[in-house]
Design an enzyme around this catalytic site. Structure first.
Site, PDB file in Angstrom:
ATOM      1  CG  ASP A   1      -2.324   0.546   0.847  1.00  0.00           C
ATOM      2  OD1 ASP A   1      -2.398   1.757   0.586  1.00  0.00           O
ATOM      3  OD2 ASP A   1      -3.311  -0.213   0.841  1.00  0.00           O
TER       4      ASP A   1
ATOM      5  CG  HIS B   1      -5.063   4.023   0.945  1.00  0.00           C
ATOM      6  ND1 HIS B   1      -4.710   2.831   0.353  1.00  0.00           N
ATOM      7  CD2 HIS B   1      -6.338   4.265   0.548  1.00  0.00           C
ATOM      8  CE1 HIS B   1      -5.707   2.380  -0.380  1.00  0.00           C
ATOM      9  NE2 HIS B   1      -6.715   3.236  -0.284  1.00  0.00           N
TER      10      HIS B   1
ATOM     11  CB  SER C   1      -8.931   0.906  -0.970  1.00  0.00           C
ATOM     12  OG  SER C   1      -8.214   1.388  -2.067  1.00  0.00           O
TER      13      SER C   1
END
Length: 540
Positions: free
Chosen positions: A176, A216, A395
């Protein structure tokens, strides 16, 4: 005329000096035979054990890139090496077009592949799109007990936990953009204190710190491994798994080097014995539009990421990847989600209905993508400060699925990755009628678990008993043997009990010609070394 010539010369000169990105492939590797003969020199024992359990061969792709060749490339004027791939036997470089083309004169270089597929015009600046804009928006905030309950129960992952399959002994790599505060976030305190955070690495900055850019990665990680028990309750879908966290995304810009970093991270994951990889990233358009992937490029074999994903699948890992959030834009699943060896996950809302932002299929070659769906609209996550919130995006549907995959695989770790993927697809509610938006639909991991255990029973039965096929049969009937038996006798009886055929067979000569029998029902008895099985067969 002179002014025109000077201007033309300037344009040609500046075009030649513009920075380009490319893969540079090498002709061979060093000491291949020696490395394969001594695999512990190139892979960890965990990786060797996983490959042995699944029957995955160690081959030339496992051998590292020749460092002499890499050094030679680094020493070339105007060339910068940004990544390397042992699977592709290549390095990812940046330099002028002429400097990169000049690399082909080196004896060590077999080919060059530019990210710009045309190289017939200068790149122009394109407004940077925040690929995480949708997912960074907190759609609503609530602190209800068990905020992750709906997304977990929707796919039946709670059943796996009730059966005590929570990812224990499974190793998951999360690839990520950034994982800030993972060592201090209460949601990951069990992972850290138990020693289950096995390692971190930032492939963009070449360091172990993986704070990266943005949070994220920390949020996607929470969907798999987080555990909160108190005023805020939250449980990921594989809370007892072990983890590697790899940063492969550089959020401020968008460039194909991120695909190369991603493949490099896969290679490291494979060498470390990782079982499942979650990737909540996708690539289609770049800052330089010459590097963009067209729909035709997304055939599961062309992009750097797709090639790496397919090799990772061949190496025995199970890759789970988000479909992308381009349902209202480019429309189709991006790479590496287009890869044939990847389980690609789209997004639904809390009721199980298609979320409009989720990228769809099919791929340009007609394959079903996404493979399956999970909640990605109002998905519960834990943020970098340890607070439960809700975000939107594929995601988050991807790691919800990845954790469930790992927990399922824990129940039968000896089964190959392709079997696990197919069992999951077949458990989904649209398996018999897949759609472009939903693929095979929402899996039911209770059904997948039961199918996997039934498969184990069938395999055990086949190990201990004879079997015949095909049935019905026209001309030749085959007999499969238990593992410990080499010879047997086949006797075939009609419905009146009269023996009409008898033949001795072996485990290698196991075919019985029944073409002379009349059409109808028969009983076949197979006897050998203390084992006897009867079968009703239909002769056509």
């Amino acid at each position: 005329m002179k002014k025109i010539f000077v201007l033309l010369s300037f344009v040609i000169s500046t075009t030649a000096m513009a920075q380009q990105d490319a893969l540079v492939f090498f002709v061979d590797k060093a000491d291949v035979a020696t490395s394969i003969a001594n695999p512990i020199s190139i892979l960890t024992q965990d990786a060797l054990d996983r490959k042995a359990m699944h029957g995955i061969a160690i081959d030339e792709r496992d051998v590292p890139v020749n460092e002499v060749y890499i050094t030679e490339i680094k020493n070339q004027p105007g060339i910068t090496v940004h990544a390397k791939s042992k699977w592709l036997n290549a390095v990812y470089v940046r330099g002028s077009e002429s400097a990169i083309n000049g690399l082909t004169s080196l004896a060590s270089v077999s080919d060059v592949e530019f990210a710009d597929k045309t190289l017939n015009r200068r790149p122009f600046q394109k407004k940077q799109r925040d690929k995480f804009a949708l997912e960074n928006e907190a759609s609503r905030v609530t602190y209800n007990y068990g905020a992750a309950a709906n997304q977990t129960e929707m796919i039946g992952a709670d059943f796996l936990h009730e059966e005590d399959f929570t990812g224990t002994g499974m190793v998951i790599a999360v690839l990520d953009s950034g994982f800030p505060n993972v060592f201090t976030n209460n949601a990951f305190s069990d992972v850290v204190s138990d020693g289950r955070l096995l390692g971190t690495y930032d492939f963009a900055e070449r360091q172990t710190n993986v704070d990266g850019t943005g949070s994220h990665g920390a949020r996607t990680f929470s969907n798999i491994g987080a555990f909160l028990d108190g005023s805020q309750d939250f449980v990921g879908t594989a809370p007892e798994a072990s983890f590697y966290l790899f940063r492969t995304e550089f959020a401020p810009t968008e460039n194909p080097v991120e695909e190369a970093w991603w493949v490099e991270a896969l290679e490291r994951a494979d060498s470390l014995g990782v079982d499942v990889v979650n990737t909540s990233l996708g690539y289609q358009d770049y800052d330089n539009p010459n590097y963009d992937h067209s729909y035709e490029d997304l055939d599961g074999e062309t992009t750097i990421a797709a090639r790496g994903g397919n090799i990772a699948f061949e190496k025995g890992m199970l890759l789970v990847t988000s479909a992308g959030n381009d349902g209202g834009g480019f429309t189709f699943v991006a790479t590496p989600g287009d890869s044939k060896g990847v389980l690609t996950v789209g997004a639904v809302d809390s009721s199980g209905d298609y979320a409009g932002f989720s990228s769809i299929g099919p791929t340009v070659d007609g394959r079903i993508k996404p493979d399956v769906m999970a909640q990605g609209l109002d998905a519960a996550v834990v943020d970098q400060d340890g607070d439960v919130t809700f975000n939107n995006g594929t995601s988050f549907s991807s790691p919800i699925m990845a954790g469930a995959v790992a927990s399922l695989w824990e129940s039968r770790p000896e089964v190959r990755n392709d079997v696990i993927m197919q069992v999951i697809r077949e458990s989904a509610h649209l398996f018999n009628n897949p759609t472009d938006e939903m693929g095979y639909g929402i899996p039911n991991f209770e059904d997948a678990y039961n199918a996997l255990q039934l498969l184990a029973i069938e395999e055990q039965v086949l190990k201990e008993n004879f079997a015949v096929y095909p049935n019905p049969v026209r001309d030749v009937m085959n007999v499969s043997f238990p593992k410990t038996i080499e010879e047997a006798t086949v006797s075939i009886y009609d419905v009146l009990g009269k023996r009409v055929l008898q033949q001795k067979i072996t485990s290698t000569g196991n075919r019985v010609n029944v073409s002379q029998l009349s059409e109808g029902m028969y009983i076949a008895k197979v006897t050998g070394e203390g084992t006897s099985n009867n079968f009703k067969i239909l002769k056509q």
